[in-house]
Design a protein around this motif. Sequence first.
Motif, PDB file in Angstrom:
ATOM      1  N   CYS A 124       0.809  -1.201   0.000  1.00 25.11           N
ATOM      2  CA  CYS A 124       0.000   0.000   0.000  1.00 25.11           C
ATOM      3  C   CYS A 124       0.853   1.265   0.000  1.00 25.11           C
ATOM      4  N   ARG A 125       0.196   2.344  -0.400  1.00 26.35           N
ATOM      5  CA  ARG A 125       0.848   3.654  -0.522  1.00 26.35           C
ATOM      6  C   ARG A 125       2.169   3.539  -1.286  1.00 26.35           C
ATOM      7  N   VAL A 126       2.074   2.880  -2.411  1.00 23.25           N
ATOM      8  CA  VAL A 126       3.257   2.678  -3.250  1.00 23.25           C
ATOM      9  C   VAL A 126       3.440   3.911  -4.130  1.00 23.25           C
ATOM     10  N   THR A 127       4.664   4.384  -4.226  1.00 20.00           N
ATOM     11  CA  THR A 127       4.937   5.503  -5.126  1.00 20.00           C
ATOM     12  C   THR A 127       5.839   5.008  -6.249  1.00 20.00           C
ATOM     13  N   ALA A 128       5.976   5.830  -7.271  1.00 23.05           N
ATOM     14  CA  ALA A 128       6.828   5.454  -8.401  1.00 23.05           C
ATOM     15  C   ALA A 128       8.270   5.226  -7.934  1.00 23.05           C
ATOM     16  N   ALA A 129       8.683   5.973  -6.888  1.00 18.95           N
ATOM     17  CA  ALA A 129      10.048   5.843  -6.378  1.00 18.95           C
ATOM     18  C   ALA A 129      10.277   4.472  -5.739  1.00 18.95           C
ATOM     19  N   ASP A 130       9.190   3.832  -5.287  1.00 17.80           N
ATOM     20  CA  ASP A 130       9.323   2.512  -4.655  1.00 17.80           C
ATOM     21  C   ASP A 130       9.473   1.392  -5.687  1.00 17.80           C
ATOM     22  N   VAL A 131       9.144   1.698  -6.921  1.00 12.96           N
ATOM     23  CA  VAL A 131       9.045   0.639  -7.928  1.00 12.96           C
ATOM     24  C   VAL A 131      10.350  -0.122  -8.168  1.00 12.96           C
ATOM     25  N   PRO A 132      11.495   0.573  -8.325  1.00  6.38           N
ATOM     26  CA  PRO A 132      12.737  -0.193  -8.566  1.00  6.38           C
ATOM     27  C   PRO A 132      12.999  -1.230  -7.474  1.00  6.38           C
ATOM     28  N   GLU A 133      12.730  -0.833  -6.218  1.00 10.47           N
ATOM     29  CA  GLU A 133      12.951  -1.758  -5.114  1.00 10.47           C
ATOM     30  C   GLU A 133      11.983  -2.942  -5.180  1.00 10.47           C
ATOM     31  N   LEU A 134      10.747  -2.625  -5.537  1.00 10.61           N
ATOM     32  CA  LEU A 134       9.718  -3.658  -5.653  1.00 10.61           C
ATOM     33  C   LEU A 134      10.112  -4.685  -6.719  1.00 10.61           C
ATOM     34  N   ILE A 135      10.595  -4.189  -7.819  1.00 11.90           N
ATOM     35  CA  ILE A 135      10.991  -5.078  -8.911  1.00 11.90           C
ATOM     36  C   ILE A 135      12.196  -5.912  -8.495  1.00 11.90           C
ATOM     37  N   GLU A 136      13.188  -5.196  -7.983  1.00 12.27           N
ATOM     38  CA  GLU A 136      14.442  -5.859  -7.621  1.00 12.27           C
ATOM     39  C   GLU A 136      14.215  -6.908  -6.528  1.00 12.27           C
ATOM     40  N   GLU A 137      13.552  -6.520  -5.476  1.00 11.40           N
ATOM     41  CA  GLU A 137      13.410  -7.398  -4.312  1.00 11.40           C
ATOM     42  C   GLU A 137      12.344  -8.472  -4.525  1.00 11.40           C
ATOM     43  N   HIS A 138      11.110  -8.006  -4.786  1.00 10.15           N
ATOM     44  CA  HIS A 138      10.018  -8.971  -4.813  1.00 10.15           C
ATOM     45  C   HIS A 138       9.948  -9.751  -6.124  1.00 10.15           C
ATOM     46  N   LEU A 139       9.943  -9.001  -7.216  1.00 12.05           N
ATOM     47  CA  LEU A 139       9.680  -9.666  -8.489  1.00 12.05           C
ATOM     48  C   LEU A 139      10.916 -10.407  -9.016  1.00 12.05           C
ATOM     49  N   TYR A 140      12.087  -9.903  -8.652  1.00 15.39           N
ATOM     50  CA  TYR A 140      13.315 -10.532  -9.138  1.00 15.39           C
ATOM     51  C   TYR A 140      13.829 -11.565  -8.140  1.00 15.39           C
ATOM     52  N   LYS A 141      13.939 -11.105  -6.868  1.00 15.48           N
ATOM     53  CA  LYS A 141      14.527 -12.005  -5.875  1.00 15.48           C
ATOM     54  C   LYS A 141      13.498 -12.765  -5.051  1.00 15.48           C
ATOM     55  N   GLY A 142      12.248 -12.380  -5.155  1.00 15.88           N
ATOM     56  CA  GLY A 142      11.222 -13.105  -4.421  1.00 15.88           C
ATOM     57  C   GLY A 142      11.169 -12.764  -2.949  1.00 15.88           C
ATOM     58  N   ARG A 143      11.696 -11.569  -2.579  1.00 16.97           N
ATOM     59  CA  ARG A 143      11.649 -11.170  -1.165  1.00 16.97           C
ATOM     60  C   ARG A 143      10.636 -10.030  -1.002  1.00 16.97           C
ATOM     61  N   VAL A 144       9.746 -10.201  -0.026  1.00 20.22           N
ATOM     62  CA  VAL A 144       8.711  -9.190   0.201  1.00 20.22           C
ATOM     63  C   VAL A 144       9.355  -7.881   0.689  1.00 20.22           C
ATOM     64  N   VAL A 145       8.898  -6.784   0.129  1.00 18.66           N
ATOM     65  CA  VAL A 145       9.397  -5.479   0.574  1.00 18.66           C
ATOM     66  C   VAL A 145       8.599  -5.083   1.806  1.00 18.66           C
ATOM     67  N   GLU A 146       9.174  -5.333   2.948  1.00 17.22           N
ATOM     68  CA  GLU A 146       8.391  -5.225   4.181  1.00 17.22           C
ATOM     69  C   GLU A 146       7.893  -3.823   4.482  1.00 17.22           C
ATOM     70  N   ARG A 147       8.714  -2.835   4.087  1.00 15.49           N
ATOM     71  CA  ARG A 147       8.288  -1.483   4.464  1.00 15.49           C
ATOM     72  C   ARG A 147       7.020  -1.039   3.699  1.00 15.49           C
ATOM     73  N   LEU A 148       6.687  -1.734   2.636  1.00 16.49           N
ATOM     74  CA  LEU A 148       5.521  -1.315   1.853  1.00 16.49           C
ATOM     75  C   LEU A 148       4.277  -2.160   2.106  1.00 16.49           C
ATOM     76  N   ILE A 149       4.439  -3.262   2.843  1.00 19.94           N
ATOM     77  CA  ILE A 149       3.262  -4.106   3.008  1.00 19.94           C
ATOM     78  C   ILE A 149       2.327  -3.500   4.035  1.00 19.94           C
ATOM     79  N   TYR A 150       1.081  -3.965   3.946  1.00 23.39           N
ATOM     80  CA  TYR A 150       0.077  -3.485   4.872  1.00 23.39           C
ATOM     81  C   TYR A 150       0.390  -4.008   6.263  1.00 23.39           C
ATOM     82  N   LYS A 151       0.476  -3.102   7.239  1.00 22.02           N
ATOM     83  CA  LYS A 151       0.865  -3.534   8.570  1.00 22.02           C
ATOM     84  C   LYS A 151      -0.312  -3.674   9.516  1.00 22.02           C
TER      85      LYS A 151
END
Lengths: 597, 359
Positions: free
Chosen positions: A68-95
């Motif tokens: 949630c509250r994802v911005t365009a600036a978060d996208v590279p990290e999302l791609i790199e971590e979650h979509l590429y490496k399969g690791r959840v980006v914890e700071r962006l998940i719903y808490k």
Amino acid sequence: MGLYRSHVLICGGTGCVSSGSLEVLEALKKGLAEKGMDKEILVVSTGCHGMCEMGPIVVVYPEGTFYCRVTAADVPELIEEHLYKGRVVERLIYKGEGKASDVPHYTEIPFYKKQHRIALRNCGYINPDSIDEYIARDGYAALVKALTEMTPEAVIEEVKTSGLRGRGGGGFPTGLKWSFCARSAGDKKYVICNADEGDPGAFMDRSLLEGDPHAVVEGMLLGAYAMGANEGYIYCRAEYPLAIKRLKRTIEQATEYGLLGEHILGTDFSFELHIKEGAGAFVCGEETALMASIEGRRGMPRPRPPFPANKGLWGKPSNINNVETWANVPSIIRNGGEWYAAMGTEKSKGTKVFALTGKVNHTGLVEVPMGTTIREIVFEIGGGILNGKKFKAVQIGGPSGGCLTKDHLDIPISYESLSQVGAIMGSGGLVVMDEDNCMVDVAKFFLEFTQAESCGKCPPCREGTKKMLDILTRICAGKGKPEDLEALEYLGTMIKETSLCGLGQTAPNPVLTTLRYFRDEYEAHINEKRCPAGACTELTRFIIDADKCIGCTKCARVCPADAITGAVKQPHVIDQDKCVKCGACAEACPVKAIDRR
Amino acid sequence: MQAIDLTINGKKIAAEPGMTILQAARKGGIHIPTLCEHPAIPIAGACRVCLVEVENSPKLLTACSSPVAPGMVVHTHSPRVLAARKAVVELILIRHPLDCFSCSSNGKCELQDVAYELGIKASPFTDEGDTCRDYALEDANPFYVRDMNKCILCGRCIRACDSLARYHAIDFQNRGIRTMVHPPVGKDLEHSDCTFCGQCVQLCPVGALSEKASTGQGRPWELKSVKTTCSYCGVGCELNVQVNTRTGRIANVTTDYLSPTAVNEGRCCVKGRFAWQYVHSDDRLTRPLIKENGAFREAEWAEALSLVAGRMTAIKEDFGPDAIGFFSSARCTNEENYLLQRLAREVVGTNNVDHCAHL
């Protein structure tokens, strides 16, 4: 559709678009292409997920990770971590209330867990601009079933069995309404979708049209087949440009697929569908006013009879249902009326979408079975009151509805239970209020709305709501008289009794219910010239506690009205005649020496 | 057709199919007050004054718009109805100026009648400033004055313009308390489609629309209605000239929308309704004039007619009947024109007949 190892769903509803989801979408597409991952991961712009306050929302499948509250600036990290490496980006998940380390499937999040989505079942799952995605989710299966296996009478019987009632507010049994129009003689009939959603805070119809427009069109097709209509209108307010854009695309696609137009699916059933944009009048949600508006006249209600089923649009038999009602129909025909009737209470079947807003942690759209309590919606799904404040009331049913108290929290929601306590289901607006909300002020807000939107045709609504508003205004300004409460009750009762249409007949509800449940607040305003919630500015006084004041001069410096005087390191004083009650001083004070009374 | 039997206030009434409760009540001699209703225009159900109680109907119904049904039991003056009706009139009166003394509608005002019937002197809810809506008087045209401060928004003028005059020059504008009757946005009456036929003026139940020329010409109870045919053109509109019995002068001209004999069915144009002042003009020829030595002198009808008859006979003898031509006017009635051509053909013996519309 190709095969992808992962689907990334980005909300393209109006709420998320306005908080920047389009930029996120572009960044994702660009980023994935750059990485060469665009062949293995599909990015889909969907309709509303409902949790608009947390937008822009991104859900990654198959895991169902909810960002949630994802911005365009978060996208590279999302791609790199979650979509590429399969690791959840914890700071962006719903808490939510839980720990960040638990990453549940998003349907396990409290906001979604208690929901049961029928009308909203595709919102947030599919690309609303793609008829193929709708078909992949059993879209148009109900139409095929009806046209090939069912008589029009059988379709009506199924809807009757389901117990579906008008979701626009009236709650009239849909199947029964259809049977009136079906029985009405005439070679030309119309079906109309009321998408003139206007209640302050209600946006379920918009989300449905934006997120699953084909469901609405399929519902209308089923209704048209059942009632013998061959032409339809969707009356959509012009303030919903995205919904209109998607509807246009929907009609194009359905026409292209032979699901609209002549000889649908090779049968004798033909149906033409138009979009009519409203011009911004709330009263056009009333069916006779809506038809007048489609005909090009000023949107003003007329007395019934004749009912639209006999004499509707251009004098022809017509049937009007609202967006949510239509959207429920395909599921009912596909799964059977019994299936739908198994949910809900004795007289209110199925589910209802509520627009949860106000002082609640998670605002957004929630669809729950009838019979769910207000407490479950506000405290479990909505996550309770914002900033840990105390729950005070919930305004249910929009400007025609009423304010309910903590004593009503455990009422199972149904058409009957709500009207018993003076509120209505309405279109499903749920505005949560906390201890800072003044109930007189709330009633005044809704009356301002209904008075401004009164079409002016009948005196009770036009003159009566104005007079009630005048009285509320003077009560909020500390100029109320004891006899005002009696006048409000008399006017409210008489306006309900004598008004021409539903707008006037329900307009006094917010006043009458607050008078019933929060009379002490009215009395405090009138007798003690005091607003217990501290919300009515004209009754509010800001006072500096001389014992606490350290004479830092901060308050005097922020005061826009130069109302605060005092020497450095000496207690300051607010000149009440100059004070504009903006509250800037209280916010600026480092020692909380300024009281709001 | 089979009559529909219903009961209103305990009285059995046989209504015709398609009748409304209001029509049935009127047929049975039962009075239900109305404001927005007028037999010549479509039903609006707007004013809520005709609300009645129908047994087995949870809501009060407007008598003007609700069709009768067999076995219906209607109460037009039950305590519930009277309370509702009183509230409605109190609400209408909140902003209506109570300057009845000087109002041209005093005595024919339907709001006054309803308030009188219900015993309402003024609205208990009127606060200071409520009756001072600051609409400027609209009186730029020579025919009538629009005073929107007095308007009760019944919409009869709008429906008259729409369904009788067929111009739709006015409609509601704005919403809520700011609702008003107005020509298209940004236009005044004089630059709208209004033809000043004045049917709206006659249908206005209050004094929001009033004819300029009739101001001070007589109170409604001083007037006697004289049925006549309009003398402006050959259509032959039936008019009711309202003559002040005290002064013998015309106060205004109305039409009868229910007259079975009127070819105009109550409609008329700006001239028929508003251009009657010539009747009392000092410049008007009221006696025949004979021209002698280049100057006119007044004469008696006998002398003038003898002169004309003598000259015509002489011309016919000297030059034949075709030396004489008869010229009539489209402003005469059909009967007058018929008589004129008979005079030409049968008495004088010429077919030289023409009229002004040929010019």
